[in-house]
Write a protein that holds these residues in place. Structure first.
Motif, PDB file in Angstrom:
ATOM      1  N   ILE A  34       0.852  -1.187   0.000  1.00 42.08           N
ATOM      2  CA  ILE A  34       0.000   0.000   0.000  1.00 42.08           C
ATOM      3  C   ILE A  34       0.888   1.238   0.000  1.00 42.08           C
ATOM      4  CG2 ILE A  34      -1.709   1.292   1.331  1.00 42.08           C
ATOM      5  CD1 ILE A  34      -2.700  -1.415   2.416  1.00 42.08           C
ATOM      6  N   ASP A  35       0.520   2.239  -0.815  1.00 37.77           N
ATOM      7  CA  ASP A  35       1.216   3.533  -0.817  1.00 37.77           C
ATOM      8  C   ASP A  35       0.643   4.395   0.297  1.00 37.77           C
ATOM      9  OD1 ASP A  35       2.808   3.066  -3.105  1.00 37.77           O
ATOM     10  OD2 ASP A  35       1.146   3.580  -4.428  1.00 37.77           O
ATOM     11  N   TYR A  36       1.494   4.833   1.216  1.00 35.94           N
ATOM     12  CA  TYR A  36       1.079   5.734   2.285  1.00 35.94           C
ATOM     13  C   TYR A  36       1.650   7.115   1.986  1.00 35.94           C
ATOM     14  CZ  TYR A  36      -0.677   1.959   5.220  1.00 35.94           C
ATOM     15  OH  TYR A  36      -1.403   0.906   5.723  1.00 35.94           O
ATOM     16  N   PRO A  37       0.868   7.963   1.306  1.00 34.37           N
ATOM     17  CA  PRO A  37       1.362   9.311   1.024  1.00 34.37           C
ATOM     18  C   PRO A  37       1.354  10.157   2.303  1.00 34.37           C
ATOM     19  CG  PRO A  37      -0.912   9.124   0.327  1.00 34.37           C
ATOM     20  CD  PRO A  37      -0.485   7.753   0.796  1.00 34.37           C
ATOM     21  N   ASP A  38       1.998  11.286   2.251  1.00 32.43           N
ATOM     22  CA  ASP A  38       2.024  12.172   3.412  1.00 32.43           C
ATOM     23  C   ASP A  38       0.722  12.940   3.591  1.00 32.43           C
ATOM     24  OD1 ASP A  38       4.533  11.432   4.274  1.00 32.43           O
ATOM     25  OD2 ASP A  38       5.552  12.926   3.046  1.00 32.43           O
ATOM     26  N   TYR A  39      -0.182  12.856   2.613  1.00 31.91           N
ATOM     27  CA  TYR A  39      -1.490  13.501   2.743  1.00 31.91           C
ATOM     28  C   TYR A  39      -2.555  12.630   2.099  1.00 31.91           C
ATOM     29  CZ  TYR A  39      -5.299  16.866   2.384  1.00 31.91           C
ATOM     30  OH  TYR A  39      -6.518  17.487   2.482  1.00 31.91           O
ATOM     31  N   LEU A  40      -3.642  12.419   2.818  1.00 24.58           N
ATOM     32  CA  LEU A  40      -4.798  11.683   2.309  1.00 24.58           C
ATOM     33  C   LEU A  40      -6.022  12.591   2.385  1.00 24.58           C
ATOM     34  CD1 LEU A  40      -4.146   8.318   4.161  1.00 24.58           C
ATOM     35  CD2 LEU A  40      -4.181   8.615   1.679  1.00 24.58           C
TER      36      LEU A  40
END
Length: 170
Positions: free
Chosen positions: A45-51
């Motif tokens: 899973i990609d965990y970006p710094d903003y969702l």
């Protein structure tokens, strides 16, 4: 001063599918909530710094930056947990002031009264550096200095979309 809408980078393929715990947001005494992430067998899973969705969440490492620029904004810790693997990823729920801030003479509206083309009236921001545009899909809007501060720290998966400002030609 320029303003930007904070977005999740659309190039990311596998974003976390989040389900908040039964307690919900903000019910815990320590102001920390738990959210579970749907796992995809064998896929990272990609965990970006903003969702952006289901609520605006920013990586915990940016908490102090946002508090520095907007001291009265509520930031609530949220732990994203993958049940199977036990992986935990800390985020903060961004709870900025909601402001009706579209310039009514320059913004374009559809037949239902929804803003189609958003033009910011800076006077209506009340000097806030971070806020939620209530009349434009509740988008999180940040000032240029905040966007620059986040980007200097090698942000991953955050996209800043420029906002048109009333009275300026661009």
């Amino acid at each position: 001063m320029d303003y930007f809408i904070m977005k999740t980078d659309r190039r990311l393929r596998l974003l976390p599918q989040i389900q908040f715990s039964k307690e919900g947001i903000g019910t815990n005494v320590m102001k920390q909530s738990i959210a579970y992430v749907k796992e995809y067998t064998g896929r990272c899973i990609d965990y970006p710094d903003y969702l952006e969705k289901p609520y605006p969440l920013i990586a915990d490492k940016y908490r102090k930056i946002l508090q520095k620029y907007q001291q009265d904004m509520d930031l609530q810790r949220v732990m994203l947990i993958e049940k199977e693997s036990g992986k935990q990823t800390p985020y903060c729920l961004i709870c900025p002031a909601e402001i009706v801030c579209a310039d009514s003479s320059q913004s374009q509206y559809d037949k239902k009264g929804n803003v189609q083309e958003f033009v910011l009236d800076v006077e209506k921001t009340e000097g806030r550096k971070i806020f939620m545009a209530k009349d434009f899909n509740r988008e999180v809007v940040v000032r240029l200095d905040i966007a620059e501060s986040i980007l200097r720290r090698e942000a991953n998966g955050i996209w800043f979309e420029p906002v048109k400002i009333a009275g300026r030609s661009r």
